[in-house]
Design an enzyme around this catalytic site. Structure first.
Site, short mmCIF file in Angstrom:
data_model
loop_
_atom_site.label_atom_id
_atom_site.label_comp_id
_atom_site.label_asym_id
_atom_site.label_seq_id
_atom_site.Cartn_x
_atom_site.Cartn_y
_atom_site.Cartn_z
N LYS A 112 41.45 -33.77 -46.94
CA LYS A 112 40.91 -32.49 -47.41
C LYS A 112 41.05 -31.43 -46.32
O LYS A 112 40.84 -31.70 -45.14
CB LYS A 112 39.45 -32.67 -47.82
CG LYS A 112 38.82 -31.43 -48.46
CD LYS A 112 37.39 -31.73 -48.91
CE LYS A 112 36.73 -30.52 -49.56
NZ LYS A 112 35.35 -30.83 -50.03
N SER A 193 34.43 -29.82 -54.52
CA SER A 193 35.40 -29.01 -53.81
C SER A 193 36.57 -29.80 -53.25
O SER A 193 37.51 -29.22 -52.72
CB SER A 193 34.70 -28.27 -52.67
OG SER A 193 34.17 -29.17 -51.71
N SER A 230 30.94 -33.12 -53.97
CA SER A 230 32.32 -32.65 -53.86
C SER A 230 33.37 -33.73 -53.78
O SER A 230 34.55 -33.43 -53.85
CB SER A 230 32.46 -31.70 -52.67
OG SER A 230 31.85 -30.46 -52.93
#
Length: 563
Positions: A112, A193, A230
């Site tokens: 990420k 996210s 997330s």
């Protein structure tokens, strides 16, 4: 308080007017003759100290030095044709030249884009002007602890995956590079996210099954961060597994913080075996992260999650399976009445009880009234200070090793503010919320919210004395279309409201929680496309292995019901 020196002060840019301005910011005035002059001397001492540290060379901890890789740390920005889901931020091809284990040999991994990869920029899904006043992006001088461990285990890091703007969205429309699209339906959310991480892993699984169109380069595994859901929310929307480990099990060192008490890094994969393997690789004390506690295991003491899972699966098919004490599965009553929970998700997760029972588990309903206050406590215990870490890059008051190349531009310029408001108004709400909460209520209320979190943790702990795991819906709906970027703020945020109601409570209490694919359904707009539904399995703190075993039991029950 210690003052190291007030002598030999160098040329200064502050004067007595500065002292009076600082006092005025506290809504007080310095009235006694000579006081402002004396305080100026003290402030100039601090000025010289801070200038000394500012101008000194930074320190790169040896443990975080980017390790040698085969070839180079070259990276590139993929073109639109190679990145149809917009799931990649940068691509690379990093493999250790001297791995120390083969746990992840040749397995492809995405990281990420809020986690440092040595030699690559880290953009946090934000605009360049937010990260840098001169328009340049600094490359990371470190490998985050989890990145170094993945490389040491033989994993191949294929790039940084797109994340939501400052990781502040449970859906996937806020990144500065544009929305991340669902692997099954372009124009639909993949969840956030950790949007790119989950989209890439889900697309890889679909390709192996021969399903869907070509989606560019994909990966087998990914790492995401999870502060309110997330990892779990996008895993739920895309039909894969995503684990938020027990708080303090996986070091956060080298990742951008949202708020230290809720920061988690976790594995993302399309199988439980891969979740277990990646968790074993990245878990364990690193000596740098203040989030880790005396309960955090040393690296060599980390549980052998793949072996535990394999032994459990073997036991399920052994002649002694009936002698095993049945797993007690508690369906959390209040989780099935949260606002915004769609009937199809509610019913699908409820039906999961049959799969557990088919595999020999005992399924019961469990009431935890305080769960309904979980999102309230998450907000009150984190939002007042969230801007400090997320937008300003503050340390949180404990010895921390923050990523050296992430230097927050604070206060934001008008251009940065406008860009962020257009891209992710939730981030602006975080900035304004911090100002409002401290002015209107004072910092003491955040402290009370923290005390209430202990109460919530105790409520879950008590319930988990009666059952082995808790079950809730994960994402409350099927994946939905991205909002119109030209619509008003509330219209853009409407679909995000309530998405994390069942996931965020476990970020503040620290319990491990896993999103498990449990079904699918079609939308009226696309009756030919079955979109995934996920349930959440929650376990006792430090019993992440029990969560994995419960998910394996659910899989076994599913197979039994189909035959």
């Amino acid at each position: 308080m210690s003052i190291i020196s007030i002598k030999g002060q160098t040329e200064s840019n502050i004067n007595e007017d500065t002292v009076h301005q600082l006092a005025a910011n506290l809504s007080v005035a310095i009235t006694k003759a000579g006081d402002a002059e004396d305080y100026l001397v003290l402030l100039r001492s601090l000025e010289s100290v801070l200038e000394h540290v500012r101008d000194a060379p930074d320190y790169i901890h040896p443990q975080l030095q980017p390790q040698p890789v085969a070839g180079s740390r070259r990276y590139w920005k993929p073109g639109d044709e190679d990145n149809p889901m917009n799931a990649w931020n940068f691509q690379c091809d990093l493999a250790s030249s001297n791995p120390t284990s083969s746990l992840l040999r040749d397995r492809t991994v995405a990281i990420k884009d809020n986690i440092s990869i040595g030699g690559l920029p880290t953009t946090l899904g934000a605009f360049t002007e937010v990260l840098s006043r001169d328009g340049s992006l600094l490359k990371s001088p470190i490998d985050a602890s989890v990145v170094g461990r993945i490389l040491s285990a033989g994993g191949v890091i294929k790039g940084s995956s797109t994340c939501e703007n400052h990781c502040a969205s449970p859906l996937s429309f806020t990144s500065a590079s544009g929305p991340v699209h669902h692997p099954l339906l372009h124009g639909y959310t993949s969840g956030g996210s950790s949007s790119g991480s989950c989209a890439l892993v889900a697309a890889h699984a679909l390709r192996r099954q021969g399903l869907g169109p070509q989606r560019g380069d994909t990966v087998e595994l990914a790492v995401g961060s999870d502060q309110a859901g997330s990892v779990r929310i996008p895993a739920s929307y895309t039909g894969i597994y995503g684990l938020k480990p027990t708080f303090g099990l996986v070091p956060y060192t080298g990742a951008a913080s949202m708020a230290p008490m809720i920061d988690h890094l976790g594995p993302i994969a399309s199988s439980l075996e891969d979740i277990a393997t990646l968790l074993k690789v990245i878990a364990g004390y690193d000596g740098l992260d203040p989030r880790l506690t005396p309960e955090s295991p040393l690296v060599e003491k980390v549980k052998d999650y793949p072996r535990i899972l394999a032994d459990f699966r073997a036991e399920l098919h052994s002649s002694t399976a009936r002698e095993r004490k049945p797993l007690r599965v508690g369906f959390l009553t209040q989780a099935f009445s949260v606002a915004g929970l769609s009937p199809v998700v509610c019913d699908t997760v409820r039906v999961a009880a049959k799969s557990f029972e088919a595999a020999g588990a005992k399924a019961v309903d469990v009431s935890i009234p305080l769960h309904s206050d979980g999102p309230i406590l998450w907000t009150a215990s984190t939002r007042p200070s969230m801007s400090d870490s997320l937008c300003q890059g503050k340390t949180g008051g404990q010895l921390s090793y923050l990523p050296p190349h992430l230097q927050a531009q604070w206060p934001p310029s008008q251009q940065a503010f406008d860009s962020q408001s257009t891209s992710n108004p939730a981030l602006i709400n975080i900035m304004l919320s911090g100002q409002f909460a401290h002015r209107q209520f004072g910092p003491w209320l955040e402290g009370k919210a923290h005390r209430k979190v202990f109460e919530l943790r105790s409520a879950y702990d008590k319930a988990l004395e009666e059952v082995d795991v808790l079950i809730t819906p994960c994402a409350p709906t099927l994946a939905m279309p991205h909002p119109d970027p030209q619509s008003r703020i509330l219209e853009r945020l409407a679909s995000s409201i309530g998405v994390t109601s069942n996931t965020c409570p476990f970020n503040i209490t620290g319990h491990p929680a896993l999103s498990v694919p449990c079904g699918s359904a079609a939308t009226p707009e696309h009756p030919d496309v079955l979109l995934p539904i996920g349930m959440q399995v929650i376990g006792r703190r430090w019993e992440d292995d029990t969560v994995l075993m419960a998910a394996a039991l659910f899989e076994e029950g599913n197979r039994a019901l189909r035959t």
